[in-house]
Scaffold this active site. Structure first.
Site, PDB file in Angstrom:
ATOM      1  N   LYS A 267       0.847  -1.214   0.000  1.00  0.00           N
ATOM      2  CA  LYS A 267       0.000   0.000   0.000  1.00  0.00           C
ATOM      3  C   LYS A 267       0.869   1.246   0.000  1.00  0.00           C
ATOM      4  O   LYS A 267       0.477   2.291  -0.509  1.00  0.00           O
ATOM      5  CB  LYS A 267      -0.991  -0.031   1.164  1.00  0.00           C
ATOM      6  CG  LYS A 267      -0.384   0.022   2.557  1.00  0.00           C
ATOM      7  CD  LYS A 267      -0.239   1.443   3.066  1.00  0.00           C
ATOM      8  CE  LYS A 267       0.473   1.486   4.387  1.00  0.00           C
ATOM      9  NZ  LYS A 267       0.784   2.858   4.835  1.00  0.00           N
ATOM     10  N   GLU A 357       8.516   4.132   3.425  1.00  0.00           N
ATOM     11  CA  GLU A 357       8.923   2.737   3.186  1.00  0.00           C
ATOM     12  C   GLU A 357       8.669   2.291   1.743  1.00  0.00           C
ATOM     13  O   GLU A 357       9.340   1.392   1.237  1.00  0.00           O
ATOM     14  CB  GLU A 357       8.146   1.808   4.136  1.00  0.00           C
ATOM     15  CG  GLU A 357       8.531   1.938   5.602  1.00  0.00           C
ATOM     16  CD  GLU A 357       9.666   1.006   6.010  1.00  0.00           C
ATOM     17  OE1 GLU A 357       9.749   0.654   7.198  1.00  0.00           O
ATOM     18  OE2 GLU A 357      10.465   0.614   5.142  1.00  0.00           O
TER      19      GLU A 357
HETATM   20  N1  LIG Z   1       4.459   6.969  11.089  1.00  0.00           N
HETATM   21  C1  LIG Z   1       3.289   6.373  10.901  1.00  0.00           C
HETATM   22  O1  LIG Z   1       2.223   7.021  10.834  1.00  0.00           O
HETATM   23  C2  LIG Z   1       3.242   4.899  10.744  1.00  0.00           C
HETATM   24  C3  LIG Z   1       4.392   4.165  10.523  1.00  0.00           C
HETATM   25  N2  LIG Z   1       4.305   2.805  10.407  1.00  0.00           N
HETATM   26  C4  LIG Z   1       5.514   2.024  10.174  1.00  0.00           C
HETATM   27  O2  LIG Z   1       6.358   2.119  11.308  1.00  0.00           O
HETATM   28  C5  LIG Z   1       7.692   1.815  10.908  1.00  0.00           C
HETATM   29  C6  LIG Z   1       8.616   2.799  11.609  1.00  0.00           C
HETATM   30  O3  LIG Z   1       8.509   4.004  10.914  1.00  0.00           O
HETATM   31  P1  LIG Z   1       8.229   5.393  11.635  1.00  0.00           P
HETATM   32  O4  LIG Z   1       8.036   5.254  13.100  1.00  0.00           O
HETATM   33  O5  LIG Z   1       7.186   6.091  10.844  1.00  0.00           O
HETATM   34  O6  LIG Z   1       9.677   6.065  11.445  1.00  0.00           O
HETATM   35  P2  LIG Z   1       9.933   7.596  11.154  1.00  0.00           P
HETATM   36  O7  LIG Z   1       9.906   7.785   9.673  1.00  0.00           O
HETATM   37  O8  LIG Z   1       9.024   8.406  11.973  1.00  0.00           O
HETATM   38  O9  LIG Z   1      11.417   7.791  11.706  1.00  0.00           O
HETATM   39  C7  LIG Z   1      12.456   7.069  11.106  1.00  0.00           C
HETATM   40  C8  LIG Z   1      13.025   6.172  12.174  1.00  0.00           C
HETATM   41  O10 LIG Z   1      14.020   5.349  11.568  1.00  0.00           O
HETATM   42  C9  LIG Z   1      15.211   5.461  12.341  1.00  0.00           C
HETATM   43  N3  LIG Z   1      16.369   5.297  11.444  1.00  0.00           N
HETATM   44  C10 LIG Z   1      16.732   6.066  10.424  1.00  0.00           C
HETATM   45  N4  LIG Z   1      17.840   5.587   9.871  1.00  0.00           N
HETATM   46  C11 LIG Z   1      18.175   4.461  10.564  1.00  0.00           C
HETATM   47  C12 LIG Z   1      19.216   3.503  10.482  1.00  0.00           C
HETATM   48  N5  LIG Z   1      20.152   3.612   9.538  1.00  0.00           N
HETATM   49  N6  LIG Z   1      19.250   2.499  11.369  1.00  0.00           N
HETATM   50  C13 LIG Z   1      18.283   2.388  12.321  1.00  0.00           C
HETATM   51  N7  LIG Z   1      17.271   3.256  12.450  1.00  0.00           N
HETATM   52  C14 LIG Z   1      17.230   4.282  11.563  1.00  0.00           C
HETATM   53  C15 LIG Z   1      15.174   6.852  12.935  1.00  0.00           C
HETATM   54  O11 LIG Z   1      16.025   6.922  14.065  1.00  0.00           O
HETATM   55  C16 LIG Z   1      13.709   6.955  13.297  1.00  0.00           C
HETATM   56  O12 LIG Z   1      13.489   6.320  14.522  1.00  0.00           O
HETATM   57  C17 LIG Z   1       7.711   1.896   9.383  1.00  0.00           C
HETATM   58  O13 LIG Z   1       7.799   0.613   8.824  1.00  0.00           O
HETATM   59  C18 LIG Z   1       6.357   2.533   9.043  1.00  0.00           C
HETATM   60  O14 LIG Z   1       5.844   2.080   7.793  1.00  0.00           O
HETATM   61  C19 LIG Z   1       3.120   2.118  10.497  1.00  0.00           C
HETATM   62  C20 LIG Z   1       1.957   2.815  10.701  1.00  0.00           C
HETATM   63  C21 LIG Z   1       1.929   4.241  10.842  1.00  0.00           C
HETATM   64  O1  LIG Z   2       1.097   3.179   7.392  1.00  0.00           O
HETATM   65  C1  LIG Z   2       0.710   4.308   7.649  1.00  0.00           C
HETATM   66  C2  LIG Z   2      -0.693   4.578   8.045  1.00  0.00           C
HETATM   67  O2  LIG Z   2      -1.416   3.377   8.249  1.00  0.00           O
HETATM   68  C3  LIG Z   2       1.621   5.491   7.505  1.00  0.00           C
HETATM   69  O3  LIG Z   2       1.740   5.738   6.134  1.00  0.00           O
HETATM   70  P1  LIG Z   2       3.031   6.562   5.640  1.00  0.00           P
HETATM   71  O4  LIG Z   2       4.251   5.736   6.007  1.00  0.00           O
HETATM   72  O5  LIG Z   2       2.824   6.713   4.157  1.00  0.00           O
HETATM   73  O6  LIG Z   2       3.008   7.874   6.368  1.00  0.00           O
END
Ligand SMILES: NC(=O)C1=CN([C@@H]2O[C@H](COP(=O)(O)OP(=O)(O)OC[C@H]3O[C@@H](n4cnc5c(N)ncnc54)[C@H](O)[C@@H]3O)[C@@H](O)[C@H]2O)C=CC1
Ligand SMILES: O=C(CO)COP(=O)(O)O
Length: 415
Positions: A267, A357
């Site tokens: 997605k 991602e």
């Molecule tokens: N942010 C959102 O709304 C949502 C995110 N997710 C998923 O959560 C997962 C985590 O993403 P987010 O919290 O959004 O991250 P983010 O995009 O908010 O922050 C990036 C994170 O990755 C870390 N990072 C960056 N480079 C790195 C490296 N070389 N080694 C280790 N860590 C590194 C940073 O320290 C930071 O913690 C992703 O797979 C995302 O798809 C799922 C649902 C919602």
């Molecule tokens: O997975 C997400 C919401 O369910 C967050 O989407 P994005 O990583 O595109 O911000």
């Protein structure tokens, strides 16, 4: 026999007349609504108007024909509410009561939001966030207060020691190396709840493979948690429904982890495509046509990989696709909007402090599509645009010129 064409169409003239629109004929009037309306009228019509002469005329027509319909709707709603309450009472477990410590891996926006979410559920709960730099992990929500029981640390041993559950929120491409670096502190029985959405670019692995392999423990308990869940809305304590997936994965032995993970990963790629259409100002008709084609492609690949179609049309599929493709909070969609408006990917990435991602996952999709012999024009176009091998304009033109009903030719079809 009128052929009915399904077409996402606003009948008003598109604001931009040279829009590449996939459908050029107006859909005939959908007959099922007419039929249902006629049928309900028949129940109350007098014999002379009854379109079904052989049905028994109502001997005593109700003076208020809508009262019966309202009663039917009320009874149906009451049944739904009773079912939902009984399901929730069965699903309610004392897990929270028995949980004393949760560790969150990853201090990004979602790791932070989920840490706050679980900490708010129980004030006595110890929530440790294992982050790379404790000073920055709260940078994502400067206007929000984190619960007192959330503590960030760079010390893996103290973070993981004695944890009852682990929420994994490290971006997919960094997960293997991160987990390998902390593996010695991970209890082999510690249940991992993976929040990360993506496919590992070079290996095509999902988190269900990455976690046990990086920890060198094939029996590490694992749950995939995925669905429409922007971190910011979780921080704002807005209703967020991803719990159903946890029940699906925990309570159902034939849980569809592949479906949940593939939907959550792909997605993000589709959201980039949706953003590109938005960035090119191609209008809502094109957006709807492109996203529905992308939904089909995700379903074709996922089912070829053994996923259940019902998972792909559930929260982790359709639910998250709608959220991410149509709402500008999405990082992936935002990357697409900027690509569609002509920015270079390098400049976009240099300006971001968060991950999208879908950028890495797009490359993995092409390899998976070839491995499973599935045609995926929309998601493949995104990968080629990200590789700078195709301009958004050329890609959209090719996609909108796909043969009419091409999806029916290629549903799961071979390349
Ligand atoms: N942010 C959102 O709304 C949502 C995110 N997710 C998923 O959560 C997962 C985590 O993403 P987010 O919290 O959004 O991250 P983010 O995009 O908010 O922050 C990036 C994170 O990755 C870390 N990072 C960056 N480079 C790195 C490296 N070389 N080694 C280790 N860590 C590194 C940073 O320290 C930071 O913690 C992703 O797979 C995302 O798809 C799922 C649902 C919602
Ligand atoms: O997975 C997400 C919401 O369910 C967050 O989407 P994005 O990583 O595109 O911000």
């Amino acid at each position: 026999m009128a052929a009915v064409l399904e077409a996402p169409f606003f009948s008003s003239k598109p604001h931009n007349t040279n829009l590449p629109s996939k459908f050029h004929t107006f859909p005939s009037k959908p007959t099922f609504l007419t039929l249902r309306y006629t049928h309900s009228c028949a129940a109350n019509a007098s014999p002379s108007q009854d379109p079904h002469p052989n049905s028994d005329p109502d001997p005593d027509p109700d003076p208020d024909p809508t009262r019966d319909r309202r009663r039917i709707v009320r009874v149906a709603w009451q049944k739904l509410v009773r079912w939902s309450r009984s399901w929730r009472s069965k699903a309610n477990t004392d897990v929270l009561q028995r949980t004393n410590k949760v560790v969150v891996l990853g201090g990004g926006s979602f790791g932070t939001a989920m840490a706050a979410h679980v900490a708010n559920r129980k004030a006595e709960l110890e929530v440790k966030m294992l982050v790379r730099d404790p000073q920055v992990c709260f940078k994502y929500f400067p206007d929000h207060r984190l619960p007192e029981n959330v503590v960030a640390t760079t010390d893996a041993k103290s973070a993981l020691l004695g944890a009852d559950y682990c929420l994994h929120a490290v971006p997919v491409q960094f997960s293997a190396s991160f987990l390998e670096s902390v593996a010695e502190y991970v209890d082999p029985g510690l249940p991992f709840i993976s929040l990360s959405k993506g496919l590992e670019l070079n290996t095509l692995r999902m988190m269900a493979q990455i976690i046990p392999q990086a920890l060198r423990n094939p029996r590490q308990p694992f749950v995939a948690l995925s669905g429409p869940s922007f971190a910011l809305e979780l921080m704002d304590k807005l209703p967020t429904d991803i719990g159903a997936n946890v029940q699906l994965v925990i309570s159902d032995n034939s849980s569809d982890v592949t479906g949940v993970e593939i939907a959550g990963a792909l997605k993000n790629v589709l959201a980039i495509a949706a953003g590109i259409v938005e960035g090119m100002n191609l209008g809502n008709n094109s957006m709807a046509a492109l996203v529905s084609q992308g939904c089909s492609e995700i379903r074709w690949l996922a089912t070829k990989m053994g996923a259940k179609p019902t998972t792909i049309t559930g929260l982790s599929g359709t639910g998250d696709i709608m959220l991410t493709c149509f709402v500008n909070l999405s990082r992936n969609r935002t990357v697409g909007v900027r690509l569609g408006s002509g920015e270079k990917l390098e400049n976009i990435l240099n300006s971001m402090n968060q991950v999208a991602e879908g950028i890495s996952t797009a490359g993995a999709v092409i390899a998976l599509a070839q491995k499973y012999n599935v045609k995926m024009p929309v998601l493949t176009a995104v990968a080629r645009i990200i590789d700078n091998e195709l301009t958004p304009k050329k890609a959209v033109f090719e996609l909108m010129s796909l043969p009419q009903g091409s999806h029916s030719l290629t549903s799961g079809g071979s390349i």
